[in-house]
Design an enzyme around this catalytic site. Structure first.
Site, PDB file in Angstrom:
ATOM      1  N   GLY A  66       9.234   0.246  -5.512  1.00  0.00           N
ATOM      2  CA  GLY A  66      10.148  -0.306  -6.372  1.00  0.00           C
ATOM      3  C   GLY A  66      11.645  -0.571  -5.965  1.00  0.00           C
ATOM      4  O   GLY A  66      12.524  -0.759  -6.315  1.00  0.00           O
ATOM      5  N   MET A 118       0.543  -5.339  -6.847  1.00  0.00           N
ATOM      6  CA  MET A 118      -0.408  -5.436  -6.244  1.00  0.00           C
ATOM      7  C   MET A 118      -1.667  -5.864  -7.089  1.00  0.00           C
ATOM      8  O   MET A 118      -2.629  -5.574  -6.637  1.00  0.00           O
ATOM      9  CB  MET A 118      -0.528  -4.047  -5.542  1.00  0.00           C
ATOM     10  CG  MET A 118       0.750  -3.821  -4.503  1.00  0.00           C
ATOM     11  SD  MET A 118       1.455  -5.492  -3.699  1.00  0.00           S
ATOM     12  CE  MET A 118       0.637  -5.215  -2.175  1.00  0.00           C
ATOM     13  N   ARG A 119      -1.705  -6.893  -8.141  1.00  0.00           N
ATOM     14  CA  ARG A 119      -2.946  -7.160  -8.764  1.00  0.00           C
ATOM     15  C   ARG A 119      -2.766  -8.584  -8.627  1.00  0.00           C
ATOM     16  O   ARG A 119      -2.027  -9.619  -8.922  1.00  0.00           O
ATOM     17  CB  ARG A 119      -2.778  -6.717 -10.200  1.00  0.00           C
ATOM     18  CG  ARG A 119      -2.721  -5.263 -10.506  1.00  0.00           C
ATOM     19  CD  ARG A 119      -4.062  -4.604 -10.254  1.00  0.00           C
ATOM     20  NE  ARG A 119      -5.254  -5.285 -11.152  1.00  0.00           N
ATOM     21  CZ  ARG A 119      -6.304  -4.772 -10.697  1.00  0.00           C
ATOM     22  NH1 ARG A 119      -6.747  -4.351  -9.776  1.00  0.00           N
ATOM     23  NH2 ARG A 119      -7.192  -5.657 -11.480  1.00  0.00           N
ATOM     24  N   ASN A 171       7.822 -14.412  -7.571  1.00  0.00           N
ATOM     25  CA  ASN A 171       7.197 -13.371  -7.021  1.00  0.00           C
ATOM     26  C   ASN A 171       7.996 -13.306  -5.431  1.00  0.00           C
ATOM     27  O   ASN A 171       8.409 -14.216  -5.001  1.00  0.00           O
ATOM     28  CB  ASN A 171       5.699 -13.566  -6.795  1.00  0.00           C
ATOM     29  CG  ASN A 171       4.956 -12.797  -5.709  1.00  0.00           C
ATOM     30  OD1 ASN A 171       5.051 -11.487  -5.866  1.00  0.00           O
ATOM     31  ND2 ASN A 171       4.375 -13.186  -4.836  1.00  0.00           N
ATOM     32  N   HIS A 215       7.220 -12.377  -1.708  1.00  0.00           N
ATOM     33  CA  HIS A 215       6.244 -12.176  -0.636  1.00  0.00           C
ATOM     34  C   HIS A 215       6.748 -11.718   0.566  1.00  0.00           C
ATOM     35  O   HIS A 215       7.591 -12.626   1.034  1.00  0.00           O
ATOM     36  CB  HIS A 215       5.341 -13.294  -0.569  1.00  0.00           C
ATOM     37  CG  HIS A 215       4.425 -13.163   0.473  1.00  0.00           C
ATOM     38  ND1 HIS A 215       3.104 -12.473   0.130  1.00  0.00           N
ATOM     39  CD2 HIS A 215       3.937 -13.689   1.681  1.00  0.00           C
ATOM     40  CE1 HIS A 215       2.312 -12.607   0.785  1.00  0.00           C
ATOM     41  NE2 HIS A 215       2.877 -13.149   1.815  1.00  0.00           N
TER      42      HIS A 215
HETATM   43  C1  GAR Z   1       7.560  -5.714  -0.692  1.00  0.00           C
HETATM   44  O1  GAR Z   1       7.672  -5.934   0.666  1.00  0.00           O
HETATM   45  C2  GAR Z   1       6.882  -6.958  -1.374  1.00  0.00           C
HETATM   46  O2  GAR Z   1       7.363  -8.018  -0.536  1.00  0.00           O
HETATM   47  C3  GAR Z   1       5.510  -6.845  -1.170  1.00  0.00           C
HETATM   48  O3  GAR Z   1       5.360  -5.175  -1.487  1.00  0.00           O
HETATM   49  C4  GAR Z   1       6.571  -4.764  -1.048  1.00  0.00           C
HETATM   50  C5  GAR Z   1       6.698  -3.877  -2.130  1.00  0.00           C
HETATM   51  O4  GAR Z   1       8.045  -2.999  -2.098  1.00  0.00           O
HETATM   52  N1  GAR Z   1       4.709  -7.612  -2.015  1.00  0.00           N
HETATM   53  C6  GAR Z   1       3.595  -7.976  -1.721  1.00  0.00           C
HETATM   54  O5  GAR Z   1       2.976  -7.609  -0.724  1.00  0.00           O
HETATM   55  C7  GAR Z   1       2.946  -8.822  -2.802  1.00  0.00           C
HETATM   56  N2  GAR Z   1       1.728  -9.368  -2.459  1.00  0.00           N
HETATM   57  P1  GAR Z   1       9.049  -2.464  -3.191  1.00  0.00           P
HETATM   58  O6  GAR Z   1       7.914  -1.821  -4.228  1.00  0.00           O
HETATM   59  O7  GAR Z   1       9.862  -1.379  -2.400  1.00  0.00           O
HETATM   60  O8  GAR Z   1       9.607  -3.714  -3.768  1.00  0.00           O
END
Ligand code: GAR
Length: 203
Positions: free
Chosen positions: A13, A91-92, A108, A110
């Site tokens: 988060g 992550m879904r 979103n 990425h």
């Molecule tokens: C982040 O780096 C985000 O960009 C990535 O997961 C991480 C979550 O971190 N998202 C993805 O890979 C989506 N496919 P966080 O929970 O600390 O924000």
């Protein structure tokens, strides 16, 4: 009126935190009204609670299909009067009806410069590919994975000595700037979509 935002999370988060921090400024055009996690007990939920934001855990495992899980999230978001949805480390994969239902109002983040490196393990793949620039992208969500009109991108150098973790940390710092910027653009109604492109008024 500040736009009511729902944030979907699955883990740490830190991007949620960046959005919470931005929304703590009363002049920011959005406020977070609900955080939904598909995973119980994650740190993102604690961050929301600390900020006084209502949270909901909807474990995806309890549903017979992706559509049924998404429909439950959709119901909760609409019941809370949510106007914009932010995926923050959610992550879904999303079902097409859910993505369509929020088209133009769901974004979103990425961890790559799209359209390069869609999917998972983006930092390792960027190092492996030998790119000299890497970064992050905030985009409008469409039914296709990591696709959709791009609102904000930030680039960082890939250094010779980088490993996955050092590169991820450099990108994450930029994610925390990019996400509030993109939410602001959308909340201020400055985004229009033409084909694959998001046009930003007064950019
Ligand atoms: C982040 O780096 C985000 O960009 C990535 O997961 C991480 C979550 O971190 N998202 C993805 O890979 C989506 N496919 P966080 O929970 O600390 O924000």
């Amino acid at each position: 009126m500040r736009k009511k935002v729902g944030v979907l999370v699955s883990g740490r988060g830190s991007n949620l935190q960046a959005l919470l921090d931005a929304c703590a400024d009363p002049s920011f055009p959005a406020e977070i009204a609900l955080v939904i996690s598909n995973v119980p007990g994650v740190y993102a939920l604690e961050r929301a609670e600390k900020a006084g934001v209502p949270t909901l855990v909807i474990p995806h495992k309890g549903f017979p299909s992706r559509e049924a899980f998404d429909a439950e999230m959709d119901k909760a978001l609409r019941a809370a009067g949510i106007e914009i949805v932010c995926l923050a480390g959610f992550m879904r994969l999303l079902s097409p009806p859910f993505a369509e239902g929020w088209r133009g109002r769901m974004i979103n983040i990425h961890p790559a410069l799209l359209p390069s490196f869609k999917g998972l393990h983006t930092h390792a793949r960027a190092i492996e590919a030998g790119v000299k620039l890497h970064g992050c992208t905030v985009h409008l969500v469409t039914p296709e994975l990591d696709d959709g009109p791009i609102l904000v991108q930030k680039a960082v150098p890939v250094l010779a000595q980088d490993d996955e973790d050092s590169l991820a940390a450099r990108v994450l710092e930029q994610e925390h700037k990019a996400y509030p910027e993109a939410l602001r653009l959308l909340a201020e109604g400055r985004v229009t979509v033409e084909g694959n492109r998001a046009l930003i008024r007064d950019a």
